[in-house]
Each structure stands twice: as C-alpha cells, then as structure tokens.
Design an enzyme around this catalytic site. Sequence first.
Site, short mmCIF file in Angstrom:
data_model
loop_
_atom_site.label_atom_id
_atom_site.label_comp_id
_atom_site.label_asym_id
_atom_site.label_seq_id
_atom_site.Cartn_x
_atom_site.Cartn_y
_atom_site.Cartn_z
N GLU A 297 51.81 -64.24 31.36
CA GLU A 297 50.89 -63.11 31.44
C GLU A 297 51.15 -62.10 30.32
O GLU A 297 51.24 -60.90 30.55
CB GLU A 297 51.00 -62.45 32.82
CG GLU A 297 50.62 -63.41 33.93
CD GLU A 297 50.70 -62.81 35.33
OE1 GLU A 297 51.49 -61.89 35.53
OE2 GLU A 297 49.94 -63.28 36.19
N ASP A 376 49.47 -68.03 43.22
CA ASP A 376 50.01 -66.67 43.22
C ASP A 376 49.86 -66.00 44.59
O ASP A 376 48.98 -65.16 44.75
CB ASP A 376 49.29 -65.85 42.14
CG ASP A 376 50.00 -64.55 41.82
OD1 ASP A 376 51.17 -64.40 42.24
OD2 ASP A 376 49.42 -63.69 41.14
N GLU A 398 60.35 -67.70 45.63
CA GLU A 398 59.91 -66.31 45.52
C GLU A 398 58.81 -66.07 46.56
O GLU A 398 57.78 -66.74 46.56
CB GLU A 398 59.38 -66.04 44.10
CG GLU A 398 59.02 -64.57 43.87
CD GLU A 398 58.63 -64.27 42.42
OE1 GLU A 398 59.35 -64.68 41.49
OE2 GLU A 398 57.59 -63.62 42.22
N GLU A 404 50.33 -58.21 48.24
CA GLU A 404 49.40 -57.95 47.13
C GLU A 404 48.01 -58.52 47.39
O GLU A 404 47.01 -57.86 47.11
CB GLU A 404 50.02 -58.57 45.88
CG GLU A 404 49.13 -58.56 44.67
CD GLU A 404 49.78 -59.25 43.48
OE1 GLU A 404 50.98 -59.59 43.54
OE2 GLU A 404 49.09 -59.44 42.47
#
Length: 836
Positions: A297, A376, A398, A404
């Site tokens: 990113e 994601d 993770e 989010e």
Amino acid sequence: MRILIATLALLTLGAAEDRSQAWLRYAHVPNAAQHISVPSRIVALNATSGSPISTAQQELKRGIKSITGQRMQRKRSPDQQSTTIIIGTSDAYAKQYGNLTGSEDLVEDGFILDTESSNVIIVGQNERGALYGAFEYLSRLAQGNFAPTAGVQNPQAPIRWTNEWDNLDGSIERGYGGASIFFRNGYVVDNVTRVAEFARLLASLRINGVIVNNVNANASLLSDRNVEGLARLADAMRPYGVQLGISLNFASPQTFGGLSTFDPLDPSVDAWWANITNVIYERVPDMAGYLVKANSEGQPGPLTYNRTLADGANMFAKAVNPHGGIVMFRAFVYDNHINETNWKADRANAAVEFFQDLDGKFDENVVVQIKYGPIDFQVREPPNPLFSTLRYESTAIELQITPEYLGQNDHLVYLGPLWKEILEYDLRADGRPSKVKDIVTGKRFKQPLGGYAGVVGAGSNTTWLGSHMALSNLYAYGRLAWDASLDPQAILQDWIRLTFGFDEQVMSTITDMSMRSWPAYENYSGNLGIQTLTDIVYTHFGPNPASQDNNGWGQWTRADNFSIGMDRTVKNGTGNAGQYPPEIAAMFEDIETTPDNLLLWFHHVPYTQKLKSGKTVIQHFYDAHYEGAAVAQEFVKQWESLKGKIDQERYENVLFEQKFQAGHSLVWRDSINIFYYNLSEIADENNRVGNHPYRIEAENMALSGYKTYAVSPFHTASGFTAIITTSNTTTGVATTNAAFASGTYDVAVNYYDLIGGRSKYQLQIGNRTVGQWVGDAEDKLGHAPSIYLDGHSATRITFNGVQVQQGDEVRITGQADGIEPAPLDYVSFLPPGIVD
Ligand SMILES: *[C@@H]1O[C@H](CO)[C@@H](O)[C@H](O)[C@H]1NC(C)=O
Ligand SMILES: *[C@@H]1O[C@H](CO)[C@@H](O)[C@H](O)[C@H]1NC(C)=O
Ligand SMILES: *[C@@H]1O[C@H](CO)[C@@H](O)[C@H](O)[C@H]1NC(C)=O
Ligand SMILES: *[C@@H]1O[C@H](CO)[C@@H](O)[C@H](O)[C@H]1NC(C)=O
Ligand SMILES: *[C@@H]1O[C@H](CO)[C@@H](O)[C@H](O)[C@H]1NC(C)=O
Ligand SMILES: *[C@@H]1O[C@H](CO)[C@@H](O)[C@H](O)[C@H]1NC(C)=O
Ligand SMILES: *[C@@H]1O[C@H](CO)[C@@H](O)[C@H](O)[C@H]1NC(C)=O
Ligand SMILES: *[C@@H]1O[C@H](CO)[C@@H](O)[C@H](O)[C@H]1NC(C)=O
Ligand SMILES: *[C@@H]1O[C@H](CO)[C@@H](O)[C@H](O)[C@H]1NC(C)=O
Ligand SMILES: *[C@@H]1O[C@H](CO)[C@@H](O)[C@H](O)[C@H]1NC(C)=O
Ligand SMILES: *[C@@H]1O[C@H](CO)[C@@H](O)[C@H](O)[C@H]1NC(C)=O
Ligand SMILES: *[C@@H]1O[C@H](CO)[C@@H](O)[C@H](O)[C@H]1NC(C)=O
C-alpha cells in the site's frame, strides 16, 4: 465449577465507577468469606520494586480487598492461623520450599495456581507468569468461582501481542476510541499513567507485547527525543510484563538518517540499522522487537532495490538478534493497481505469490505475520492459504479487534466466533490435521516461534475502544491467544460476569445479543463470501458495494446485470483455490462442495444460482438483509429489558449505540437490496425491496428553505433523493399531511449526520412537538465520520408511541450548521410490529 448465582444476584449496582477498569473492576462479591477462607497474608518471594511480582502483590491486595472487603497484610512467611498467598517464580519457590509439583512442566510465561491446600500458591515459570497466576486467581474470585483448583497453565503460543496503529500526531488509524495514549504532536507523551493502565488490562489477558506505533510508520519515531519517550513507555509497561515493540519505516536510513539509499544489502544501510537498534536497546534493554510493513500500500521496501522481502526482513533480524529481539514481518504485500479486465488477476493470490519462494529464507528470529484471510478483515473470508504454504517459517495470525470493516464499534459485533472459526479451520496440509491454531503456535510445522498479533486501536476514551460492549472483543482476543481451544461463548460469559455482574437475565441477554451479532452483521452487510460491501475507498463504515469494483484494489465482486462473484477456480478462474492443500483446494474448486457462505468468494454465478438452502443467490441477499436488520432491532428491546439491572451510565450509553445500530442496519438493508435489485432487475419474492408503504419521502413534502438533493451513491437514500437546506445559514421547513389512519405509531426520521456541523431538527405532528434533536454523532459515536450525504452519515431517530390523527400536519424544521445542511431522507409511520 461452583458459581454462586443465587446469592450473588442480589449484588447492588455500584455507584459511579471508573469505567477504564473494564473487566478488572473487582466488584464486591457478598458472602465471599462464607465460601473461602479469604487470604489475609501475602508472601511475595522477591517483590523487587517495579517487577511483575511486586505488581502481582499490589494487584492481589487491591483485588481481594475490593472483592471480599478484607484487607491483606504483607508478610515474610506464612503462618498457621490464616490463609496465606505465596507468590513467586518457580525457582524462588523451590529455593524456599522445595520443588512444586508440576513446575517441571511449566513453559515460558506459564504458571501454577494451587488453591487446594491451606495456602494459595501462585508460581510462575517467570515473573510475568506469576502475575498471570495472580490475575487468574482474582478473576475466579471476582466471578464467584471459589472451587479449589490446582494445575499448570501454559500458553499455546509465545507471541501474544497487540498492534496499535497510533500515529505520532496523536491520531489512531482505524481507532474509534479517541486520541492516542502513546503519542501527541509528533512525540511520545510525557504522562504515561494511562499507558500503565493499558498494560495492566493486557497483562490480565496474558498479552506480553505491544507494538505502539502504526505499521504505516513514521521514521521520526527514531529521533533522540522519541527514543527517550519509548524508554518511558517501556518503563511504564514493564511492571506488567508487557514488552514494548515498534513499527519501522523501511526508508528511514534515507528519509531520516540522510543516507543516499535504503537498500537492505548496502553495508551502510545495515550499519545504520545496527546502530539505531543498539541505541534503542540501550534505553529499552528488553524491547520485544520490530514490526515491518514493507512494499505494501505504497510503503517502501526491499523490492524498490530488486531485493527480496526476505533480504529486507533479515536486515532487521540481524540488528535485533544480539539483543534477543524478533521481527514480525507482515505478509500483507500486494499490488494495489491490478486490472479487473483481467479475469485471472486476484489480490487474494498475492501473499502466496510473494512468499512461497521465500519459504526457509527468513532468519530464525523472523515471524511472518499473516492476516486471517487473504484480503483484509472482511466479515467472512476463508483462512489465508499462506498458513499452509510456509513450512519452514514461524508464523503469526493477525486479527483485528478494532472492527474496521465490521461496524467500527457503533455496531455490536462480537468477534470471538469469527476468530474461533478461522483458528479451528483444518487446512489439511499433506493430508494431515493442520488447524490454523496449530500452525501459528509453531506446533504443526515444528517452528520455534509463532502466535498472535491483534490490532486493537485503544485510545484515550474511558472505555478504551469507544464502546463498553466492544471490550468483549479485546477480552476474547487475549483469551484465545493464550488458549485457542476455549469456547468463545464461555469466554464471553466470563467477560459479562466480570463487567456486568451476576444477574441471570443480564447474562442470558448479553450472551444472546453478542452471539447473534456477527451473523446478524453478516446478514445485513455482505453475504455468501462477497465481502463486507462497505465503502472500501472512503471510511469502511457504511454500505457501498460499487466501491469494490473498477479500481485497482482487487476487492472485486464482478457484479454485472446477470451474475456476481469471483471465479477463483483453477479450471477457469484466478487459480486461488489451488493455493490451498489438495483436499481443501478440491472442495473450493467445485461449486457443489463449496459451502454457501463462501460461494461468491470462489465462484462467479448467476443471481439465479440455487444455494444448498434451495434459495437463489439474489433471494438469499434480500432475505438475509431483512433478517439481519430485524435482529438488530431486537437488540434494542433486549437491552431495554435490562433497565434497572445495569447502572444508568452504561445502560444509557449502550442503549444509544444499539438504537444507532438498529437504524443503521436498515440503511444497510435497503441500500444493498436496492443496489442489487437495480442491477439484476430480479424482484424480491416477498415484494419488500423498493416497496415502502409506511414512508413519506422528504422530497415529496412541501419545502420551504429546503431543496432536493441527489444522493451519491444513489442507493443510500430512500427514493435516491434527500433534501438539504438552500444554504448553510438557512432554516428549512418540510411539511405534509399524514395520510395514514389515525392511531399510535412509532415515527422514524432518517437524516444524514455529517461531521463538520451540528444541525438542529424538530419534528411536529398536528402542531405538537414530537421531538427535537441535533446532528451531533461526531460527539457521540466513534466511527470514522463522513462529510457527505452517504451510507456512512445516514442515520435514523425514532419516536415511539406517537398519537397521529389522519390528516395531521407533519412538519420537520431543520436548521443548518457548519457544512451540515440539515439533510433529511424520509419519515416512517410504523404501526406496532412493523419495521421499515
Ligand atoms: C529479584 O527480582 C529482580 C527483579 O525482577 C531480579 O532482577 C532479581 O534477579 C531477583 N532476585 C533473585 C534472587 O531472584
Ligand atoms: C527440583 O527441580 C529442578 C529442576 O527441574 C531439579 O534440577 C532438582 O533436582 C529438583 N530438586 C528436587 C529436590 O527435587
Ligand atoms: C512524521 O511525523 C512528523 C512529526 O509528527 C510529521 O511532521 C510528519 O509529517 C510525519 N510524516 C509523515 C509522512 O506522516
Ligand atoms: C496523568 O494522567 C492521569 C490519567 O490520565 C491523570 O489522572 C493525571 O492527573 C496526569 N498527571 C499529570 C501530572 O498530568
Ligand atoms: C547512532 O545513532 C545515534 C542516534 O540516532 C546517533 O546519534 C549516532 O551518531 C549514530 N552513530 C553512528 C556511528 O552512526
Ligand atoms: C530492477 O530490475 C529491473 C528489471 O529486472 C530493472 O529494470 C530495474 O532497473 C532494477 N531496479 C534497480 C533499482 O536496480
Ligand atoms: C485495464 O486493461 C484494459 C485492457 O487491457 C485496458 O484497456 C485498461 O486501460 C486497463 N486499465 C487500467 C486502469 O490500467
Ligand atoms: C470462465 O471464464 C470466463 C472469463 O475468462 C467467463 O466469462 C466465464 O463466465 C467463465 N465460465 C464459467 C463456466 O465460469
Ligand atoms: C441470517 O440469515 C440466515 C439466512 O437467511 C438466517 O438463517 C439466520 O437466522 C440469520 N441470522 C441472523 C442472526 O440474522
Ligand atoms: C396549527 O397551528 C397553526 C399555526 O399556528 C394553526 O393555523 C392551525 O390551526 C393549527 N392546527 C391545529 C390542528 O391545531
Ligand atoms: C467515549 O466514546 C464514546 C463513543 O464514541 C463517546 O460517546 C464518549 O463521549 C467518549 N468519552 C470520552 C470520555 O472520551
Ligand atoms: C457555511 O459554510 C462555509 C463553507 O463551508 C463555512 O465557511 C461557513 O462558516 C459556514 N457558515 C455557517 C454559519 O456555519
């Protein structure tokens, strides 16, 4: 387990409490002394000031006094008359009293809690382990669990860290709980009180490391002043056995150090990192290590110099190795400029493509940190295939505690069940049991390290996360990272007891709400593995399915007028299914054996494709959205049933959030449904989609000082149109006459609450003022705000039990403020039992 529900139910509701204590409130448990001999003495074996043993000693005194009402004394040795707590490391214990049974089985951070004998023995493999044992003992007491216990408790994984995405300016990326507790105005904070309090919470969950700054790292973290600050943070957390770690910016040698390059194979770059690492370790001798996001990113990385990702990671590994540090290297590397016209392009393939040839090439002290799914943190993803690809590397999973893509702590979404599903997933590597939980502990592929990285987003808000209910997610994360075999509902119930007490109705209600929350959210957001369908190019909060496609981010749905889904098969698609071990690959390759909930993740199908349930894809979308949103309405009633059983402050606060969620779930429902109806032109069998007989559209009212406004995306306004005041100093008035039969209605007004203004509204019916409100979500809710009329700002307020006479004038007055032009979408007159 003897839990004393009956007696404890009489517990009085505490007066104003310090909410930041979360599950460590140690509420008074009446009659505790009837069930145990409350320890009156504590013998700490080597309670050197500032050590975790000394912390444990203080915590035990504080907790036992609070829970039982009795004070403890510090003593040098136990006595015969009363129960004594003996706490220390197993070595210290052995020196004093001889070896303790079981201590030979302790691994690092493990502990023994033995309450079976006359004394309470808490022995840790190390000091941190002893502190964990103390927290375990207190947690049992606080839950009214006085049953004797003895035995060894060991962690399943050595790495149990949080990742805080805090920026140096004091903001937190994807954080919904206020400003950073670590940084302000470019520097580490001076006052670390709150940092120590956070470390205490984490220690109680047996979390042993915190990366304090954003993975999108700023090199000025390495300035002399900030390194001093990092030492301050480490000092504040050390008494809790929580180690500090930091994220690094790969380009630092150039952008911060003034070198001409940041090539990892350039000796001057190596030397630069070795030096700065030594400088930091001089101030923080027990630093846990580094976290690195490289070539992802837009972040710099080794690929800039045609070096491998392993070259990049190993450079840091060599720098921290002499100090015993480790490097967490993120596998979230992908090209964000891929082209959707290429049917075979697939972001989900990226992790395996970037890392498969590097298997075995990372140094021993590197851990590859892998997001749970290939994209994601979506509402539903299969496990990341990289977990079974890397056989010669330590890996960590993770997880995202800060939701989010899952309602940003303004929607109740308990994530324990989602994580559990991923952790229990058996990837069948080499045809053998290969659960994700056994891979990330290093067990399955016999790796030395491994574990968990949880992205928390804790801030300065009293509740840490911006919501009381959201703390169940942090709690569940810590518990699963220690022992992934635990049941997420049992974990939740421990949290409920510790947070809200022992009332049975409180327990059953919050359990039911929480356990239904992820399925409900999935139902009213993105179904069948199509991803969350939130706005991926703006705030990741409200609905915007079109944002998934026609850009380089690769979160595509490939929805057209006839069909939807990503073809990830090997035979005709992106080949992603083939990245899994053969048994799993075969299952995903075949549409017949792919589970419905991942159908659109792996297959591109017509909207009329039949699911195993017998429904078509499109009808499932419609039904699930209605069902999920209906469940969110029930949450409000369920919470209201607890009035009087929860203290006022938390009751009101959660009620406000549940009402918001109920309203926003309808925004989601209608937005997604009308979007796909518009695209497919296939009607809802039940004729609900696009059909809202109880609504009055604002644009159809008589307007004065208001004008119509075409909302974008179109599907985030009922009838695609809203009204806004003609200027930002205007007071607008919208009127109509109620054409509904006289009776009692719940009257709902849908409006848009933008950041950058606090418009004032008034609703009058038949000249009576029904309600007044302010568009001030920016003050009351934590989610990422929007400056537009869209699916993020769309909000509902409901007035219950309003008497309406047929023909009554309905008048809404909106006074613009700042950039917020008092926007209105529609008014609903809902007869009892109707939600629309
Ligand atoms: C006592 O604890 C301190 C602080 O952790 C440690 O440095 C020291 O080695 C310990 N002493 C003994 C005798 O174990
Ligand atoms: C106590 O345990 C240690 C380490 O396991 C061992 O070396 C020692 O022999 C044991 N001592 C006794 C008295 O059993
Ligand atoms: C890094 O932090 C400094 C200090 O807050 C700030 O001035 C600078 O703009 C930041 N750099 C980036 C790229 O964010
Ligand atoms: C430090 O912060 C704590 C809690 O946030 C506060 O109570 C205390 O007053 C602060 N101390 C100073 C010196 O500002
Ligand atoms: C090592 O880093 C420190 C802190 O940035 C700096 O002051 C010092 O000059 C560096 N030493 C060398 C040899 O580069
Ligand atoms: C990297 O390799 C490509 C082709 O393999 C070459 O065009 C480019 O110049 C190289 N870049 C660097 C920085 O060496
Ligand atoms: C994607 O590929 C198509 C076909 O090759 C091309 O026309 C288009 O310009 C490409 N789009 C982008 C954004 O590169
Ligand atoms: C196979 O892939 C093509 C695109 O290359 C697509 O148009 C077609 O629908 C796919 N066929 C099947 C059966 O999925
Ligand atoms: C979600 O939708 C499915 C399918 O329509 C339904 O079976 C289930 O009960 C719903 N659950 C919730 C919590 O909304
Ligand atoms: C409402 O108020 C207006 C203006 O004050 C008045 O003209 C009208 O008669 C009232 N209507 C009713 C139903 O009371
Ligand atoms: C905490 O966050 C909630 C939700 O965003 C907000 O309503 C409340 O005002 C905040 N409180 C503090 C003290 O920051
Ligand atoms: C109206 O909007 C402009 C531009 O956003 C802003 O500068 C001005 O302060 C606003 N006026 C009021 C009264 O809020």
